[in-house]
Scaffold this motif. Structure first.
Motif, PDB file in Angstrom:
ATOM      1  N   GLU A 182      -3.233   9.631   4.503  1.00  0.00           N
ATOM      2  CA  GLU A 182      -3.221  10.878   3.342  1.00  0.00           C
ATOM      3  C   GLU A 182      -2.171  11.725   3.782  1.00  0.00           C
ATOM      4  O   GLU A 182      -1.462  12.223   2.796  1.00  0.00           O
ATOM      5  CB  GLU A 182      -4.471  11.759   3.560  1.00  0.00           C
ATOM      6  CG  GLU A 182      -5.650  10.948   3.092  1.00  0.00           C
ATOM      7  CD  GLU A 182      -5.476  10.616   1.632  1.00  0.00           C
ATOM      8  OE1 GLU A 182      -4.782  11.147   0.576  1.00  0.00           O
ATOM      9  OE2 GLU A 182      -6.099   9.448   1.125  1.00  0.00           O
TER      10      GLU A 182
ATOM     11  N   TRP B  95       0.986   9.944   2.677  1.00  0.00           N
ATOM     12  CA  TRP B  95       1.079  10.134   1.123  1.00  0.00           C
ATOM     13  C   TRP B  95       1.622  11.302   0.755  1.00  0.00           C
ATOM     14  O   TRP B  95       2.390  11.070  -0.296  1.00  0.00           O
ATOM     15  CB  TRP B  95      -0.301   9.467   0.506  1.00  0.00           C
ATOM     16  CG  TRP B  95      -0.440   9.585  -0.957  1.00  0.00           C
ATOM     17  CD1 TRP B  95      -0.823  10.484  -1.956  1.00  0.00           C
ATOM     18  CD2 TRP B  95       0.396   8.598  -1.772  1.00  0.00           C
ATOM     19  NE1 TRP B  95      -0.556  10.367  -3.022  1.00  0.00           N
ATOM     20  CE2 TRP B  95       0.076   9.047  -3.132  1.00  0.00           C
ATOM     21  CE3 TRP B  95       0.930   7.282  -1.618  1.00  0.00           C
ATOM     22  CZ2 TRP B  95       0.541   8.037  -4.295  1.00  0.00           C
ATOM     23  CZ3 TRP B  95       1.420   6.698  -2.698  1.00  0.00           C
ATOM     24  CH2 TRP B  95       0.989   7.060  -3.817  1.00  0.00           C
TER      25      TRP B  95
ATOM     26  N   ASP C 247       5.020  11.360  -1.502  1.00  0.00           N
ATOM     27  CA  ASP C 247       4.916  11.175  -2.814  1.00  0.00           C
ATOM     28  C   ASP C 247       5.854  11.795  -3.752  1.00  0.00           C
ATOM     29  O   ASP C 247       6.263  11.131  -4.793  1.00  0.00           O
ATOM     30  CB  ASP C 247       3.531  11.935  -3.252  1.00  0.00           C
ATOM     31  CG  ASP C 247       3.107  11.732  -4.669  1.00  0.00           C
ATOM     32  OD1 ASP C 247       3.368  10.544  -5.123  1.00  0.00           O
ATOM     33  OD2 ASP C 247       2.646  12.685  -5.069  1.00  0.00           O
TER      34      ASP C 247
ATOM     35  N   ARG D 193       5.542   4.057  -8.192  1.00  0.00           N
ATOM     36  CA  ARG D 193       4.288   4.756  -7.758  1.00  0.00           C
ATOM     37  C   ARG D 193       3.139   3.650  -8.071  1.00  0.00           C
ATOM     38  O   ARG D 193       2.204   3.748  -7.130  1.00  0.00           O
ATOM     39  CB  ARG D 193       4.240   5.779  -8.822  1.00  0.00           C
ATOM     40  CG  ARG D 193       4.993   7.082  -8.157  1.00  0.00           C
ATOM     41  CD  ARG D 193       4.660   8.292  -9.299  1.00  0.00           C
ATOM     42  NE  ARG D 193       5.828   9.267  -8.916  1.00  0.00           N
ATOM     43  CZ  ARG D 193       5.540  10.291  -8.036  1.00  0.00           C
ATOM     44  NH1 ARG D 193       4.460  10.397  -7.514  1.00  0.00           N
ATOM     45  NH2 ARG D 193       6.479  11.168  -7.703  1.00  0.00           N
TER      46      ARG D 193
ATOM     47  N   HIS E 278       0.657   3.085  -5.009  1.00  0.00           N
ATOM     48  CA  HIS E 278      -0.843   3.519  -4.960  1.00  0.00           C
ATOM     49  C   HIS E 278      -1.588   2.366  -4.725  1.00  0.00           C
ATOM     50  O   HIS E 278      -2.542   2.384  -3.844  1.00  0.00           O
ATOM     51  CB  HIS E 278      -1.187   3.839  -6.392  1.00  0.00           C
ATOM     52  CG  HIS E 278      -1.264   5.172  -6.657  1.00  0.00           C
ATOM     53  ND1 HIS E 278      -1.893   6.440  -6.303  1.00  0.00           N
ATOM     54  CD2 HIS E 278      -0.275   5.788  -7.411  1.00  0.00           C
ATOM     55  CE1 HIS E 278      -1.465   7.462  -6.893  1.00  0.00           C
ATOM     56  NE2 HIS E 278      -0.385   6.970  -7.742  1.00  0.00           N
TER      57      HIS E 278
ATOM     58  N   LYS F 118      -1.496   1.804  -0.709  1.00  0.00           N
ATOM     59  CA  LYS F 118      -2.259   2.919  -0.268  1.00  0.00           C
ATOM     60  C   LYS F 118      -3.714   2.687  -0.140  1.00  0.00           C
ATOM     61  O   LYS F 118      -4.774   2.834   0.753  1.00  0.00           O
ATOM     62  CB  LYS F 118      -2.028   4.552  -0.992  1.00  0.00           C
ATOM     63  CG  LYS F 118      -2.877   5.405  -0.252  1.00  0.00           C
ATOM     64  CD  LYS F 118      -2.581   6.876  -1.086  1.00  0.00           C
ATOM     65  CE  LYS F 118      -3.717   7.824  -0.553  1.00  0.00           C
ATOM     66  NZ  LYS F 118      -4.486   8.464  -1.627  1.00  0.00           N
TER      67      LYS F 118
END
Length: 121
Positions: free
Chosen positions: A53, A56, A60, A68, A72, A75
């Motif tokens: 997290e 990210w 980001d 993206r 995603h 992740k």
């Protein structure tokens, strides 16, 4: 591979239960180490999730719009199912605790509670 992992899991559960019921005093000495090991694994999962997290959040803003969806996807596959990990951790703790308390409870007889033996009379 999944059946192999399930087989190892069942063998581990059987081994812990066998030790707990055949050698309750030995299991009582082993109990803190089992709890510590389970807690260390859960803390490791928590740190892993927090690291993903944090990564990210910091990356980001640098991702291009077209990359993206791939990010995603990556992740989602790096993240561990944290809710299931939490439930599993609570279940493992409950399993270890029940294995600690159940053998003495099952071996307990009514004769052990006769007057004078429990210190009350």
């Amino acid at each position: 591979m999944q059946s192999f992992i399930v087989g190892l899991l069942l063998a581990g559960v059987s081994a812990v239960s066998f030790v707990a019921f055949k050698h309750p005093n030995g299991y009582a000495k082993l109990f803190p180490y089992l709890i510590g090991s389970a807690t260390a694994v859960f803390v490791g999962i928590t740190v892993w999730q927090a690291a993903i997290e944090a990564l990210w959040i910091s990356l980001d803003g640098f991702l291009a719009k077209d990359s993206r969806p791939d990010a995603h996807y990556a992740k989602a596959h790096l993240s561990l199912p944290y809710l299931w990990a939490a439930f599993t951790y609570m279940g493992v703790l409950a399993f270890f605790w029940v294995n600690l308390k159940l053998p003495p409870f099952l071996y307990h007889t009514d004769e052990d509670m006769s007057p004078g033996r429990d210190g009350s009379g």
